[in-house]
Write an enzyme that holds these catalytic residues in place. Structure first.
Site, PDB file in Angstrom:
ATOM      1  N   CYS A   1     -14.316  -1.421   5.041  1.00  0.00           N
ATOM      2  CA  CYS A   1     -13.249  -0.713   4.279  1.00  0.00           C
ATOM      3  C   CYS A   1     -14.075  -0.034   2.886  1.00  0.00           C
ATOM      4  O   CYS A   1     -13.758   0.812   2.352  1.00  0.00           O
ATOM      5  CB  CYS A   1     -12.195  -1.657   3.654  1.00  0.00           C
ATOM      6  SG  CYS A   1     -11.217  -2.387   5.310  1.00  0.00           S
ATOM      7  N   GLY A   2     -15.020  -0.866   2.658  1.00  0.00           N
ATOM      8  CA  GLY A   2     -15.715  -0.270   1.421  1.00  0.00           C
ATOM      9  C   GLY A   2     -16.748   0.592   1.829  1.00  0.00           C
ATOM     10  O   GLY A   2     -17.847   1.144   0.835  1.00  0.00           O
TER      11      GLY A   2
ATOM     12  N   ARG B   1      -3.948   3.064  17.340  1.00  0.00           N
ATOM     13  CA  ARG B   1      -4.742   2.516  16.368  1.00  0.00           C
ATOM     14  C   ARG B   1      -4.538   3.130  15.163  1.00  0.00           C
ATOM     15  O   ARG B   1      -3.710   4.173  15.212  1.00  0.00           O
ATOM     16  CB  ARG B   1      -6.211   2.187  16.859  1.00  0.00           C
ATOM     17  CG  ARG B   1      -7.181   1.345  16.247  1.00  0.00           C
ATOM     18  CD  ARG B   1      -6.700  -0.014  16.654  1.00  0.00           C
ATOM     19  NE  ARG B   1      -7.732  -1.137  16.208  1.00  0.00           N
ATOM     20  CZ  ARG B   1      -8.049  -1.664  15.264  1.00  0.00           C
ATOM     21  NH1 ARG B   1      -7.200  -1.411  14.055  1.00  0.00           N
ATOM     22  NH2 ARG B   1      -9.201  -2.674  14.879  1.00  0.00           N
ATOM     23  N   LYS B   2      -5.188   2.908  14.001  1.00  0.00           N
ATOM     24  CA  LYS B   2      -5.131   3.427  12.690  1.00  0.00           C
ATOM     25  C   LYS B   2      -5.730   4.910  12.822  1.00  0.00           C
ATOM     26  O   LYS B   2      -6.392   4.978  13.878  1.00  0.00           O
ATOM     27  CB  LYS B   2      -5.863   2.995  11.604  1.00  0.00           C
ATOM     28  CG  LYS B   2      -7.086   2.693  11.774  1.00  0.00           C
ATOM     29  CD  LYS B   2      -7.923   1.692  10.649  1.00  0.00           C
ATOM     30  CE  LYS B   2      -7.897   2.244   9.540  1.00  0.00           C
ATOM     31  NZ  LYS B   2      -9.001   1.791   8.256  1.00  0.00           N
TER      32      LYS B   2
ATOM     33  N   GLY C   1     -16.534  -6.541   2.253  1.00  0.00           N
ATOM     34  CA  GLY C   1     -16.606  -8.025   2.721  1.00  0.00           C
ATOM     35  C   GLY C   1     -16.705  -8.565   4.089  1.00  0.00           C
ATOM     36  O   GLY C   1     -16.998  -9.929   4.317  1.00  0.00           O
TER      37      GLY C   1
ATOM     38  N   ARG D   1       0.734  -1.065  -0.056  1.00  0.00           N
ATOM     39  CA  ARG D   1      -0.200  -0.061   0.090  1.00  0.00           C
ATOM     40  C   ARG D   1       0.948   1.266   0.046  1.00  0.00           C
ATOM     41  O   ARG D   1       1.834   1.283   0.697  1.00  0.00           O
ATOM     42  CB  ARG D   1      -0.837  -0.065   1.089  1.00  0.00           C
ATOM     43  CG  ARG D   1      -1.969   1.000   1.473  1.00  0.00           C
ATOM     44  CD  ARG D   1      -2.790   1.088   2.707  1.00  0.00           C
ATOM     45  NE  ARG D   1      -3.616   0.142   2.541  1.00  0.00           N
ATOM     46  CZ  ARG D   1      -4.307  -0.252   3.847  1.00  0.00           C
ATOM     47  NH1 ARG D   1      -4.036   0.237   4.930  1.00  0.00           N
ATOM     48  NH2 ARG D   1      -5.334  -1.242   3.765  1.00  0.00           N
TER      49      ARG D   1
HETATM   50 FE1  SRM Z   1      -9.304  -1.217   5.560  1.00  0.00          FE
HETATM   51  C1  SRM Z   1      -8.226  -3.732   7.502  1.00  0.00           C
HETATM   52  C2  SRM Z   1      -8.326  -2.739   2.881  1.00  0.00           C
HETATM   53  C3  SRM Z   1     -10.006   1.502   3.637  1.00  0.00           C
HETATM   54  C4  SRM Z   1     -11.455  -0.177   8.098  1.00  0.00           C
HETATM   55  N1  SRM Z   1      -8.177  -2.907   5.251  1.00  0.00           N
HETATM   56  C5  SRM Z   1      -7.962  -3.750   6.247  1.00  0.00           C
HETATM   57  C6  SRM Z   1      -6.897  -4.551   5.878  1.00  0.00           C
HETATM   58  C7  SRM Z   1      -5.501  -4.149   5.776  1.00  0.00           C
HETATM   59  C8  SRM Z   1      -7.102  -6.229   6.258  1.00  0.00           C
HETATM   60  C9  SRM Z   1      -6.180  -7.099   5.683  1.00  0.00           C
HETATM   61  O1  SRM Z   1      -5.056  -7.196   6.656  1.00  0.00           O
HETATM   62  O2  SRM Z   1      -6.159  -7.886   4.987  1.00  0.00           O
HETATM   63  C10 SRM Z   1      -7.488  -4.774   4.125  1.00  0.00           C
HETATM   64  C11 SRM Z   1      -6.203  -5.185   3.247  1.00  0.00           C
HETATM   65  C12 SRM Z   1      -7.109  -5.997   2.039  1.00  0.00           C
HETATM   66  C13 SRM Z   1      -6.219  -5.922   0.804  1.00  0.00           C
HETATM   67  O3  SRM Z   1      -5.730  -7.184   0.681  1.00  0.00           O
HETATM   68  O4  SRM Z   1      -6.460  -5.179   0.154  1.00  0.00           O
HETATM   69  C14 SRM Z   1      -8.020  -3.485   4.051  1.00  0.00           C
HETATM   70  N2  SRM Z   1      -9.020  -0.697   3.851  1.00  0.00           N
HETATM   71  C15 SRM Z   1      -8.771  -1.811   2.870  1.00  0.00           C
HETATM   72  C16 SRM Z   1      -8.897  -0.904   1.241  1.00  0.00           C
HETATM   73  C17 SRM Z   1      -7.863  -1.415   0.288  1.00  0.00           C
HETATM   74  C18 SRM Z   1     -10.351  -1.332   0.592  1.00  0.00           C
HETATM   75  C19 SRM Z   1     -10.422  -0.827  -0.693  1.00  0.00           C
HETATM   76  O5  SRM Z   1     -10.807  -2.046  -1.382  1.00  0.00           O
HETATM   77  O6  SRM Z   1     -10.202   0.111  -1.290  1.00  0.00           O
HETATM   78  C20 SRM Z   1      -8.674   0.658   1.692  1.00  0.00           C
HETATM   79  C21 SRM Z   1      -7.275   0.976   1.900  1.00  0.00           C
HETATM   80  C22 SRM Z   1      -7.360   2.523   2.257  1.00  0.00           C
HETATM   81  C23 SRM Z   1      -6.120   2.896   2.306  1.00  0.00           C
HETATM   82  O7  SRM Z   1      -5.324   3.204   0.923  1.00  0.00           O
HETATM   83  O8  SRM Z   1      -5.270   3.330   3.145  1.00  0.00           O
HETATM   84  C24 SRM Z   1      -9.273   0.408   2.998  1.00  0.00           C
HETATM   85  N3  SRM Z   1     -10.521   0.451   5.751  1.00  0.00           N
HETATM   86  C25 SRM Z   1     -10.660   1.551   4.918  1.00  0.00           C
HETATM   87  C26 SRM Z   1     -11.676   2.402   5.473  1.00  0.00           C
HETATM   88  C27 SRM Z   1     -12.265   3.429   4.319  1.00  0.00           C
HETATM   89  C28 SRM Z   1     -11.681   4.739   4.863  1.00  0.00           C
HETATM   90  O9  SRM Z   1     -10.670   4.933   5.329  1.00  0.00           O
HETATM   91  O10 SRM Z   1     -12.448   5.649   4.536  1.00  0.00           O
HETATM   92  C29 SRM Z   1     -12.145   1.744   6.586  1.00  0.00           C
HETATM   93  C30 SRM Z   1     -13.351   2.412   7.633  1.00  0.00           C
HETATM   94  C31 SRM Z   1     -12.852   3.717   8.036  1.00  0.00           C
HETATM   95  C32 SRM Z   1     -12.087   3.703   9.387  1.00  0.00           C
HETATM   96  O11 SRM Z   1     -11.034   3.036   9.298  1.00  0.00           O
HETATM   97  O12 SRM Z   1     -12.580   4.278  10.279  1.00  0.00           O
HETATM   98  C33 SRM Z   1     -11.267   0.603   6.792  1.00  0.00           C
HETATM   99  N4  SRM Z   1      -9.804  -1.838   7.533  1.00  0.00           N
HETATM  100  C34 SRM Z   1     -10.758  -1.081   8.548  1.00  0.00           C
HETATM  101  C35 SRM Z   1     -10.725  -1.806   9.616  1.00  0.00           C
HETATM  102  C36 SRM Z   1     -11.226  -1.658  10.624  1.00  0.00           C
HETATM  103  C37 SRM Z   1     -10.707  -0.493  11.620  1.00  0.00           C
HETATM  104  C38 SRM Z   1     -11.273  -0.426  13.058  1.00  0.00           C
HETATM  105  O13 SRM Z   1     -11.091   0.547  13.879  1.00  0.00           O
HETATM  106  O14 SRM Z   1     -11.939  -1.480  13.706  1.00  0.00           O
HETATM  107  C39 SRM Z   1      -9.681  -2.971   9.463  1.00  0.00           C
HETATM  108  C40 SRM Z   1      -9.221  -4.037  10.398  1.00  0.00           C
HETATM  109  C41 SRM Z   1      -8.285  -3.216  11.505  1.00  0.00           C
HETATM  110  O15 SRM Z   1      -7.675  -2.300  11.383  1.00  0.00           O
HETATM  111  O16 SRM Z   1      -8.044  -3.975  12.444  1.00  0.00           O
HETATM  112  C42 SRM Z   1      -9.218  -3.048   8.257  1.00  0.00           C
HETATM  113 FE1  SF4 Z   2     -12.951  -6.669   5.508  1.00  0.00          FE
HETATM  114 FE2  SF4 Z   2     -11.555  -4.540   4.763  1.00  0.00          FE
HETATM  115 FE3  SF4 Z   2     -10.999  -6.884   3.975  1.00  0.00          FE
HETATM  116 FE4  SF4 Z   2     -13.044  -5.928   2.905  1.00  0.00          FE
HETATM  117  S1  SF4 Z   2     -10.564  -5.259   2.566  1.00  0.00           S
HETATM  118  S2  SF4 Z   2     -13.075  -8.006   3.602  1.00  0.00           S
HETATM  119  S3  SF4 Z   2     -13.804  -4.883   4.523  1.00  0.00           S
HETATM  120  S4  SF4 Z   2     -11.045  -6.080   6.000  1.00  0.00           S
END
Ligand code: SRM
Ligand code: SF4
Length: 584
Positions: free
Chosen positions: A501-502, A239-240, A496, A125
Site C-alpha cells: 500500500c506504501g 477484486r479491487k 508494512g 475510508r
Molecule cells: Fe492498501 C489492503 C491501507 C493503498 C494494495 N490496504 C489494505 C488494508 C485495507 C488491509 C486491512 O484490511 O487492514 C489496509 C488498511 C489499513 C488501515 O487501517 O489503514 C490498506 N492501502 C491502504 C492505505 C491506507 C495505505 C496508506 O497508508 O496510505 C491506502 C488507502 C488508499 C485509499 O484511499 O483507498 C492503500 N493499497 C494501496 C495501494 C496504493 C495505490 O492504490 O496506489 C496498493 C497497491 C496498488 C494496487 O492495489 O494495485 C494497495 N491494499 C493493497 C492490497 C493488495 C492488493 C492485491 O491485489 O493483492 C491489499 C490486500 C487486499 O486487497 O487483499 C490492501
Molecule cells: Fe500491508 Fe497495506 Fe497494511 Fe501496510 S497498510 S501493512 S501494506 S496491508
C-alpha cells in the site's frame, strides 16, 4: 521513536519482484484467442444486484462465498447498517453472518474493523475524488475523530484520500448522515470495489497543467457510487480496481500503477485520452499498466470506464484471489482480446489510439511543497508536509480554519500523503507561513529527506502488517539525515507487508516489512529493501536489492545507499568542504 505524535544507479539487483515487466510496446500476454465459452459473462443481474452464476461457483475464493451468502450492498441500500449498529458487539460476534458483516461486508461502506489492533473500532475510508476536500468536510471529520479521544486519528492515504479511525459501530448511522450533509461518502471504498479516483493535485491551479482533472475524477466518482447512493452495477467486481486521470506532465497521478489510467491526448483537433490498463501491485506480482490501443474523447470518460469495468466484472475469474486483479484477465484474453471485449461494450465507437500524446516526456517532476504561484494572478498554493500522512483531530480542525482564513475553504490531498492549501492571496502568504501549525508540525519546507517520505499504516492499526512503519520511517529518516546531506530529495517509501500500500516499487528506496533474524539469530522486524523505482514518463518498478535487513541495522545501510547511489555527502565531509546545503 520519533518525537512526532503518532498516537492521538547500479547496486546489484538480487531479484526482480516482477513476474511481468510490461513495457508500452509489450502487451500483457501470450494471446491465443480465447474460446467463445470463456467469454460468457460469469455474473448476472438478480433483483438489482450482480451475482455469480451457479455454473461458475466451483473453486471460488472465501471472499466470493461471503458475497454470495449475503449481498454486502444490502447493508447500504436497505439500511441494514441501522440494524447491525443496534446489536451489541458480543452478539454480533456470536453469529457467522453478522461477524462477516463487520469484518468483510462493511467494507462496502468504507468501514474496516480493526479486529487485531483496535478491537471493536473501525477505520472509515472516504471517497475524495482528485483529493479535493472542503474545510467543512475536514472540520466534520476532525470533530468525529475528536469524539474518539485517544482512539481517534486520521491519515492522508496514498490515493489522496482521508481515512479516519476510532469509529464505533453504534455511531455509524449518525456519521453516515453527517457525511451526507457535508457532501462526502464512504461508499464502495473497500474490498471488491473501485478505489478513490486519483487526479492531479494541482488541477485548475497549475500554470503548466495539461487539463483540469477534477471534472473527470468527479464524474467517475459520481458514476461509480451513483452520487453516493450506491451503484450495484460495480459492487461485485472480482477484486479491487484503481483508476486515475492524468492532468500533469509530472505524472503525479501514477498512471503506470492503476488498473485504468486516462492519458491526455489530442485526436483530429479534439481533446481526449489514451488508455492504459492493468497496472497493479500485489504480494505475488506487480505489473505496470499497458496501452489498450484505445482513445476516447473527453466526454466519453465515463462510458469507457463503464465498458472496462463491465468486461472485468463479467469475465474476471474468482478463484485464487492472488490472480483476480484485472491484469490477470488481460493476460488470459490477450490485450487484443480484452480490447475487443471493451469495444463490444461501447458499440458504434471509433476507439483507435491517438499518437498525439500530450504528456511531455522530458519533463522534470516538480516539488509541490512550499509556496508556488497559481495560474490565477495574485494567488498561490502552499504545499505542506504531513509527516507520514498522520493527522490528529485538532490538526484537521486547524487545517479547516487555515483553508477558510487564508484560502478558498479548500484543501488538496496528495498521494505522497501531503496536503496543499490552494488559492491563498499573495498578500496573505506571510501570515499563513507564520501559523503555528505550519511552523511546528506541517512544514512547507521540510528537511530534504522528509519531502519524499511515505509510509503505509503498518502494525499500529493494520491487521496484515508485519512491522511498524510510520514511526519507524520517521525515526530512520531523522537518523539518516543527521549523517548525510543531499542536494535533491530521495523518495523513500515504507510498507508494512507485501501488499505494498506504501508503493515501495515506485520509490527511489523502498522498505517492505518482513520478519528476519538479527546478528544473534533472534527473530526481529526487518525489511526487504527495493531500489530504482521511477515515476514519470520513464517509469520503472523498483527491484529487490537486499532481503531481510533487521530494522535496527537499517540506518548505516541507507546512509551507504544514499552516498553511493544518490550523491549524498557524509555530514563530517560536508562540514569540512562546506559545499552542500547543510541545514536540511
Ligand atoms: Fe492498501 C489492503 C491501507 C493503498 C494494495 N490496504 C489494505 C488494508 C485495507 C488491509 C486491512 O484490511 O487492514 C489496509 C488498511 C489499513 C488501515 O487501517 O489503514 C490498506 N492501502 C491502504 C492505505 C491506507 C495505505 C496508506 O497508508 O496510505 C491506502 C488507502 C488508499 C485509499 O484511499 O483507498 C492503500 N493499497 C494501496 C495501494 C496504493 C495505490 O492504490 O496506489 C496498493 C497497491 C496498488 C494496487 O492495489 O494495485 C494497495 N491494499 C493493497 C492490497 C493488495 C492488493 C492485491 O491485489 O493483492 C491489499 C490486500 C487486499 O486487497 O487483499 C490492501
Ligand atoms: Fe500491508 Fe497495506 Fe497494511 Fe501496510 S497498510 S501493512 S501494506 S496491508
Amino acid at each position: 521513536m520519533s518525537s512526532l505524535q503518532l498516537l492521538p544507479p547500479s547496486l546489484p539487483a538480487i531479484r526482480s519482484n516482477r513476474r511481468l515487466r510490461a513495457s508500452p510496446s509489450q502487451t500483457a500476454a501470450p494471446s491465443a484467442p480465447p474460446d467463445a465459452s470463456r467469454l460468457e459473462p460469469r455474473v448476472e443481474e438478480r433483483d438489482g444486484y450482480w451475482v455469480l452464476k451457479e455454473e461458475f461457483r466451483q473453486g471460488i475464493n472465501p471472499q466470493e462465498k461471503v458475497k454470495l451468502e449475503k449481498e454486502p450492498m444490502k447493508l447500504v441500500l436497505e439500511r441494514g447498517i441501522d440494524e447491525l449498529a443496534a446489536i451489541p458487539f458480543k452478539e454480533i460476534e456470536s453469529s457467522k453472518l453478522t461477524k462477516d458483516d463487520i469484518d468483510v461486508r462493511l467494507k462496502w461502506l468504507g468501514l474496516f474493523h480493526r479486529r487485531k489492533h483496535q478491537y471493536g473500532r473501525f477505520m472509515m475510508r472516504l471517497k475524495l475524488p482528485n483529493g479535493v476536500t472542503t474545510s467543512e468536510q475536514t472540520r466534520y471529520l476532525g470533530i468525529v475523530v475528536l469524539s474518539y479521544g485517544e482512539h481517534g486519528c486520521a491519515d492522508v492515504t496514498t490515493r489522496q484520500n482521508w481515512q479516519i479511525r476510532g469509529v464505533e459501530l453504534p455511531h455509524v448511522p449518525e456519521i453516515l448522515d453527517g457525511l451526507d450533509r457535508v457532501g462526502l461518502t464512504s461508499l464502495q471504498s473497500g474490498m471488491d470495489n473501485v478505489r478513490n479516483p486519483v487526479g492531479n493535485p494541482l488541477a485548475g491551479i497549475d500554470p503548466h497543467e495539461i487539463v483540469d482533472t477534477r471534472p473527470y475524477t468527479n464524474l467517475l466518482s459520481q458514476f461509480i457510487t451513483a452520487n453516493g447512493r450506491g451503484n450495484t452495477d460495480f459492487t461485485n467486481l472480482p477484486r479491487k480496481w484503481n483508476v486515475c486521470v492524468v492532468g500533469s506532465h509530472d505524472l503525479f497521478e501514477h498512471p503506470h500503477i492503476n488498473d485504468l489510467a486516462y492519458m491526455p491526448a489530442m485526436k483530429n483537433g479534439r481533446f481526449g485520452f489514451n488508455l492504459l490498463v492493468g497496472g497493479f501491485f500485489s504480494p505475488k506480482r506487480c505489473a505496470e499498466a499497458v496501452p489498450l490501443d484505445v482513445w476516447v474523447p473527453g466526454e466519453d470518460v465515463v462510458p469507457v470506464c463503464k465498458a472496462v469495468l463491465e468486461a472485468y466484472r463479467d469475465l474476471g475469474t474468482r478463484g485464487n484471489r492472488q490472480k483476480t486483479r484485472m491484469m490477470w484477465l488481460i493476460d488470459e484474453l490477450g490485450i487484443e482480446g480484452f480490447r475487443s471485449e471493451v469495444v463490444k461494450r461501447m458499440p458504434g465507437q471509433e476507439l483507435e489510439r491517438s499518437s498525439e500524446d500530450m504528456v511531455q516526456k522530458q519533463w522534470e517532476r516538480r516539488d509541490y511543497l512550499g509556496v508556488h504561484p497559481q495560474k490565477q494572478a495574485g494567488l498561490s498554493f502552499v504545499g505542506i508536509h504531513v509527516p507520514v500522512g498522520r493527522v490528529q483531530a485538532q490538526d484537521m480542525i486547524e487545517l479547516a480554519r487555515l483553508a477558510d482564513e487564508y484560502g478558498s475553504g479548500e484543501l488538496r490531498l496528495t498521494v505522497e500523503q501531503n496536503i496543499i492549501i490552494p488559492n491563498v492571496k499573495n498578500s496573505q502568504l506571510e501570515a499563513l507561513l507564520r501559523e503555528p501549525l505550519l511552523k511546528e508540525r506541517f512544514s512547507p519546507e521540510p528537511a530534504i529527506l522528509m519531502k519524499g517520505l511515505v509510509a503505509c499504516t503498518g502494525n499500529q492499526f493494520c491487521g496484515q502488517a508485519i512491522i511498524e512503519t510510520k514511526a519507524r520511517a520517521l525515526q530512520v529518516t531523522e537518523e539518516v539525515q543527521k549523517r548525510v546531506a543531499l542536494e535533491h530529495p530521495v523518495r523513500m517509501h515504507w510498507t508494512g507487508c507485501p501488499n505494498t500500500c506504501g508503493q515501495v516499487q515506485v520509490a527511489d528506496i523502498g522498505f517492505m516489512g518482513c520478519m528476519t533474524r538479527d546478528k544473534n539469530g533472534k527473530v526481529c522486524e526487518g525489511v526487504d529493501v527495493y531500489l530504482g523505482g521511477r515515476i514519470g514518463s520513464d517509469s520503472h518498478l523498483g527491484d529487490l536489492f537486499k532481503k531481510g535487513v533487521p530494522c535496527n541495522d537499517l540506518v548505516p545501510l541507507v546512509v551507504d545507499i544514499l552516498i553511493e547511489q544518490f550523491g549524498a555527502v557524509p555530514r563530517e565531509m560536508e562540514e569540512e568542504d562546506g559545499e552542500h546545503e547543510g541545514g536540511n
